[in-house]
Design an enzyme around this catalytic site. Structure first.
Site, short mmCIF file in Angstrom:
data_model
loop_
_atom_site.label_atom_id
_atom_site.label_comp_id
_atom_site.label_asym_id
_atom_site.label_seq_id
_atom_site.Cartn_x
_atom_site.Cartn_y
_atom_site.Cartn_z
N GLU A 15 -10.74 6.38 5.24
CA GLU A 15 -10.77 5.49 6.40
C GLU A 15 -11.41 6.16 7.64
O GLU A 15 -12.25 5.55 8.29
CB GLU A 15 -9.36 4.98 6.71
CG GLU A 15 -8.90 3.98 5.64
CD GLU A 15 -7.39 3.74 5.62
OE1 GLU A 15 -6.71 4.18 6.56
OE2 GLU A 15 -6.91 3.10 4.67
N LYS A 19 0.82 -1.21 0.00
CA LYS A 19 0.00 0.00 0.00
C LYS A 19 0.86 1.27 0.00
O LYS A 19 0.46 2.30 -0.53
CB LYS A 19 -0.90 -0.02 1.24
CG LYS A 19 -1.90 1.13 1.31
CD LYS A 19 -2.84 0.90 2.49
CE LYS A 19 -3.82 2.03 2.68
NZ LYS A 19 -4.73 1.73 3.82
N ASP A 54 -5.59 6.99 14.14
CA ASP A 54 -5.38 5.67 13.52
C ASP A 54 -3.91 5.27 13.58
O ASP A 54 -3.09 5.80 12.83
CB ASP A 54 -5.88 5.71 12.07
CG ASP A 54 -5.76 4.36 11.36
OD1 ASP A 54 -5.08 3.46 11.89
OD2 ASP A 54 -6.34 4.22 10.27
P1 ADP Z 1 -2.97 -1.46 9.16
O1 ADP Z 1 -4.15 -0.55 9.22
O2 ADP Z 1 -1.67 -0.72 9.06
O3 ADP Z 1 -3.10 -2.50 8.11
P2 ADP Z 1 -3.80 -2.74 11.66
O4 ADP Z 1 -4.82 -1.75 12.07
O5 ADP Z 1 -4.26 -4.10 11.34
O6 ADP Z 1 -2.84 -2.23 10.53
O7 ADP Z 1 -2.75 -2.79 12.86
C1 ADP Z 1 -1.69 -3.70 12.88
C2 ADP Z 1 -0.83 -3.41 14.08
O8 ADP Z 1 -1.60 -3.57 15.27
C3 ADP Z 1 0.35 -4.34 14.19
O9 ADP Z 1 1.52 -3.62 14.49
C4 ADP Z 1 -0.05 -5.22 15.34
O10 ADP Z 1 1.07 -5.73 16.04
C5 ADP Z 1 -0.83 -4.27 16.21
N1 ADP Z 1 -1.68 -4.96 17.18
C6 ADP Z 1 -2.61 -5.88 16.92
N2 ADP Z 1 -3.18 -6.32 18.06
C7 ADP Z 1 -2.59 -5.62 19.07
C8 ADP Z 1 -2.72 -5.65 20.50
N3 ADP Z 1 -3.58 -6.46 21.09
N4 ADP Z 1 -1.95 -4.79 21.21
C9 ADP Z 1 -1.07 -3.97 20.60
N5 ADP Z 1 -0.88 -3.93 19.27
C10 ADP Z 1 -1.63 -4.75 18.51
MG MG Z 2 -5.71 0.56 8.86
#
Ligand code: ADP
Ligand code: MG
Length: 618
Positions: free
Chosen positions: A186, A86, A210
């Site tokens: 978003e 992305k 975010d």
């Molecule tokens: P993106 O929008 O960038 O695709 P996400 O919103 O899916 O990403 O976020 C992914 C991030 O969230 C990763 O760095 C992951 O390690 C972190 N993450 C997921 N669950 C937890 C949690 N329970 N506590 C802290 N960080 C978390």
């Molecule tokens: Mg995201």
């Protein structure tokens, strides 16, 4: 004719095809739909999990593998395993060069202005194709889970995505066989998931924070009459949960007396420790201590140490919040609601920092990594006509305009205009008999186009030969809801028309936008001076041109003395033009104008009386 089908999964009749909502994320992607109870729901196909890691692996046969399975190849076959695509969507190599170290696969760098390509397997892929692979997987999962074909989708993008990145997202959808009904921001989707904006009588100002895997952004939205307006966005596209993992990893290496350079040689160990670090981080969202053994190493971390490790990064996000508020001309107390988005907002320390800054508890009832997809599904439902109409409004971050005489920027759609929007202006030719007009489209805030970003250029051809100033060329800019610009030029007398749709040759980062804005402030004074000089010069040159034509054409109505005196004034103006002094130019132009005015009137009168005589009024 409306299609009627039975949805086997839900057992209900469906009048229309389902439109799904897709969060195409940097780290994780997912798809959601509106279930028969009219609630948004994320898709978990056959227990494969809700989040699909945005990773594409190409095996020896050039077949794409997407998601968790692909993620496993990050360690064993990094050069054929593409993550974070992305970040490359709608970007040139130049845009990403600074951060190229984070990519373990090959990004083509031979033409730094062209859109990037990635080499994997034994061929080149565009980020559009790679994102297309992720979308194909999401589509397949949705179809499998819902047991119905899925052909239409709403896809979300960060609010700061520019035209080129939005268009690239749309194209990726097309490649995956999806009809992309709308590209939605978003933060807008996240607020919809919380039900904000669904009631047209509601008026709210909200902040959407975010923090994902590799990116951070904060958006300030104003919702009024069911219209979403992005007042400001800020952030850092290279800051996220991955940084937390890295901080933990480095801490452990230090604690275990391991040399980073040595461990870095061992891909498998490095990756194992990195995954362990992520596990520790997630665990510390709900517990106070993490303690695991990897081989002979102890991976121990307590919550307090973790918070110290990440506090500088978290502080950086708060600074961005401050800047966003400043750009929106608001203070924290003006924010009615704060929404948390992104997996990394599960970290209590992050939540607390956001709460402290805004002075109110943020909304976190909905899973932060699902909230965007859920909101996209609601938006899809709106587009399907199942809800009272909600408009989505965004603003354009930089002004759009065209080049006029002397290389000046003539703004047609101003920065911060709400989209969709339409604006136009009329232009004319500057030379007699001019049959072509070059239209150059720019983006930016500076007075001189050369300081701005060129988006496109085209020629309006076939203008009928007419004296300078007679053709009427309307230039219209149409910026649609996805932020895609159509420029149309039409010569009104002849109807000659030319139109282009702008898909800029390369992207524009938010850093660039910021720099362009700052530059425009810094150079405001000198820009205005230059603009005034250029305008004076253009006016002077135009007058010179007209005056010379005039004495040539109408010599019979003028005396020798008048002609030679006019010529003296013309020469004086020509000399003034060479001086680059605005006031001198304007003064000489004025003098020439004043001097020739009486003759011009006389010539007009003569022309009119000839015409009258010819008409023989009785
Ligand atoms: P993106 O929008 O960038 O695709 P996400 O919103 O899916 O990403 O976020 C992914 C991030 O969230 C990763 O760095 C992951 O390690 C972190 N993450 C997921 N669950 C937890 C949690 N329970 N506590 C802290 N960080 C978390
Ligand atoms: Mg995201």
């Amino acid at each position: 004719m409306a299609k009627i089908s039975i949805n086997l999964a839900t057992g209900s009749f469906q009048k229309e095809e389902i439109i799904v909502g897709i969060d195409l994320g940097t780290t994780n992607s997912l798809v959601a739909f509106i279930n028969p109870d009219k609630n948004p729901q994320v898709i978990n196909d056959a227990g494969k999990g809700i989040l699909v890691p945005s990773v594409v692996y190409f095996n020896g046969q050039n077949e794409a593998v997407v998601g968790n399975e692909a993620k496993e190849y990050l360690t064993t076959d990094p050069s054929n395993t593409i993550f974070s695509v992305k970040r490359l969507l709608g970007r040139s190599y130049k845009d990403v060069a600074e951060h190229k170290d984070i990519f373990s696969y090959k990004i083509i760098d031979d033409d730094s202005d062209a859109l990037v390509k990635i080499y994997a397997g034994d061929r080149f892929y565009t980020p559009i194709e790679l994102s297309g692979e992720i979308l194909k997987e999401l589509k397949a999962r949705a179809e499998h889970a819902l047991k119905t074909p899925v052909n239409r989708a709403v896809i979300t993008v960060p609010a700061y995505f520019n035209d080129s990145q939005r268009q690239a997202t749309r194209d990726a959808g097309k490649l995956a066989g999806l009809d992309v009904m709308r590209i939605v921001n978003e933060p807008t989707a996240a607020s919809l998931a919380y039900g904000i904006g669904l009631d047209p009588s509601q008026q709210k100002t909200i902040a959407v924070y975010d923090l994902g895997g590799g990116t951070f952004d904060v958006s300030i939205l104003q919702i009024q009459n069911g219209i979403f307006e992005v007042l400001a966005t800020n952030g850092n596209t290279y800051l996220g949960g991955d940084d937390f993992d890295r901080a933990i990893l480095n801490y452990w290496l230090e604690k275990n007396n391991l040399d980073v350079a040595v461990v870095a040689q061992d891909n498998i160990l490095m990756q194992t420790l990195r995954l362990q670090a992520e596990a520790a981080k997630k665990a510390l969202s709900t517990q106070n201590l993490y303690n695991e053994q990897v081989g002979e190493f102890w991976c121990t971390l307590d919550k307090q140490t973790f918070e110290q490790l990440i506090s500088a990064k978290v502080e950086e996000t708060i600074t961005a919040c401050k800047n966003a508020l400043k750009d929106a001309d608001l203070s924290a107390s003006d924010i009615d609601e704060v929404i948390l988005v992104g997996g990394s907002t599960r970290t209590p320390f992050v939540k607390q920092a956001v709460e402290n800054f805004f002075g109110k508890k943020p909304q976190d009832n909905i899973n932060p990594d699902e909230v965007v997809a859920l909101g996209a599904a609601i938006q899809a439902d709106v587009l399907a006509g199942n809800r009272s109409d909600i408009l989505l409004l965004d603003v354009t971050p930089l002004s759009l305009g065209i080049e006029t005489m002397g290389g000046l920027m003539d703004v047609i759609i101003a920065r911060n205009s709400k989209v969709p929007t339409k604006a136009g202006r009329q232009y004319t030719t500057s030379i007699d008999g001019q049959v072509n007009m070059k239209i150059s489209v720019y983006q930016g805030e500076r007075d001189l186009v050369k300081e701005n970003r060129k988006l496109a250029e085209f020629d309006l051809k076939g203008i009928p030969a007419m004296p300078a100033g007679l053709p009427k060329v309307d230039i219209n800019f149409l910026l649609n809801a996805d932020g895609i610009l159509t420029v149309q030029a039409i010569e009104l007398r002849s109807g000659v028309k030319q139109e282009i749709e702008i898909t800029p040759s390369y992207g524009l980062s938010d850093d660039t936008v910021e720099k362009m804005l700052l530059d425009s402030i810094e150079h405001a004074k000198s820009d205005v001076e230059q603009r005034m000089l250029i305008e004076a010069r253009s006016e002077g040159e135009q007058l010179l041109y007209t005056a010379e034509r005039f004495i040539e054409k109408h010599a019979e109505h003028l005396t020798e003395g008048e002609i030679s005196a006019t010529k003296t004034h013309i020469e004086a103006l020509r000399t003034a033009l060479a001086t680059q002094e605005k006031d001198t130019i304007l003064k000489k132009a004025d003098e020439l104008n004043e001097f020739t005015r009486p003759f011009a009137e006389r010539v007009m009168d003569a022309a009119i009386s000839t015409a009258m005589k010819g008409k023989k009024i009785e």
